[in-house]
Design a protein around this motif. Structure first.
Motif, PDB file in Angstrom:
ATOM      1  N   ALA A 112    -100.923  49.046  -2.587  1.00  0.00           N
ATOM      2  CA  ALA A 112    -101.693  47.803  -2.655  1.00  0.00           C
ATOM      3  C   ALA A 112    -102.858  47.932  -3.626  1.00  0.00           C
ATOM      4  O   ALA A 112    -103.123  47.028  -4.423  1.00  0.00           O
ATOM      5  CB  ALA A 112    -102.192  47.424  -1.264  1.00  0.00           C
ATOM      6  N   VAL A 113    -103.546  49.054  -3.592  1.00  0.00           N
ATOM      7  CA  VAL A 113    -104.672  49.278  -4.501  1.00  0.00           C
ATOM      8  C   VAL A 113    -104.174  49.362  -5.941  1.00  0.00           C
ATOM      9  O   VAL A 113    -104.767  48.792  -6.859  1.00  0.00           O
ATOM     10  CB  VAL A 113    -105.448  50.557  -4.103  1.00  0.00           C
ATOM     11  N   ALA A 114    -103.063  50.030  -6.157  1.00  0.00           N
ATOM     12  CA  ALA A 114    -102.517  50.169  -7.506  1.00  0.00           C
ATOM     13  C   ALA A 114    -102.077  48.814  -8.057  1.00  0.00           C
ATOM     14  O   ALA A 114    -102.309  48.518  -9.234  1.00  0.00           O
ATOM     15  CB  ALA A 114    -101.338  51.141  -7.499  1.00  0.00           C
ATOM     16  N   MET A 115    -101.467  47.982  -7.246  1.00  0.00           N
ATOM     17  CA  MET A 115    -101.023  46.660  -7.697  1.00  0.00           C
ATOM     18  C   MET A 115    -102.224  45.781  -8.037  1.00  0.00           C
ATOM     19  O   MET A 115    -102.194  45.033  -9.009  1.00  0.00           O
ATOM     20  CB  MET A 115    -100.167  45.984  -6.620  1.00  0.00           C
ATOM     21  N   GLY A 149    -105.642  43.377 -12.901  1.00  0.00           N
ATOM     22  CA  GLY A 149    -106.908  43.177 -13.592  1.00  0.00           C
ATOM     23  C   GLY A 149    -107.531  41.826 -13.278  1.00  0.00           C
ATOM     24  O   GLY A 149    -106.964  41.007 -12.572  1.00  0.00           O
ATOM     25  N   PRO A 150    -108.715  41.592 -13.815  1.00  0.00           N
ATOM     26  CA  PRO A 150    -109.377  40.320 -13.552  1.00  0.00           C
ATOM     27  C   PRO A 150    -108.692  39.181 -14.308  1.00  0.00           C
ATOM     28  O   PRO A 150    -108.100  39.386 -15.363  1.00  0.00           O
ATOM     29  CB  PRO A 150    -110.797  40.543 -14.072  1.00  0.00           C
ATOM     30  N   GLU A 151    -108.788  38.003 -13.752  1.00  0.00           N
ATOM     31  CA  GLU A 151    -108.184  36.835 -14.380  1.00  0.00           C
ATOM     32  C   GLU A 151    -109.037  36.416 -15.577  1.00  0.00           C
ATOM     33  O   GLU A 151    -110.249  36.306 -15.465  1.00  0.00           O
ATOM     34  CB  GLU A 151    -108.119  35.704 -13.358  1.00  0.00           C
ATOM     35  N   PRO A 152    -108.405  36.196 -16.739  1.00  0.00           N
ATOM     36  CA  PRO A 152    -109.194  35.822 -17.917  1.00  0.00           C
ATOM     37  C   PRO A 152    -109.814  34.432 -17.770  1.00  0.00           C
ATOM     38  O   PRO A 152    -109.237  33.551 -17.141  1.00  0.00           O
ATOM     39  CB  PRO A 152    -108.182  35.845 -19.063  1.00  0.00           C
TER      40      PRO A 152
END
Length: 63
Positions: A21-24, A29-32
């Protein structure tokens, strides 16, 4: 003894699930942020000052 092995197996499965879950989450990444709309004057090609839509002084009454 079987109970201890069952608990250990469950702990391992939970740890693997949390790791996935952490890896996914980190991989996505953050949403642009969306790029704001910019309107440029059509008077000169070198004019790069953004204008609000409809505020272009070079637009004639038929444009």
């Amino acid at each position: 003894m079987r109970f201890v092995m069952l608990v250990a197996a469950l702990v391992v499965l939970v740890a693997v699930g949390v790791g996935l879950a952490v890896a996914m989450t980190a991989a996505s990444g953050p949403e642009p942020r969306p790029t704001p709309t910019r309107v440029y004057s059509s008077c000169l090609a070198a004019d790069t000052r953004p204008l609000a839509p409809g505020d272009d002084p070079c637009e004639g009454p038929g444009n």
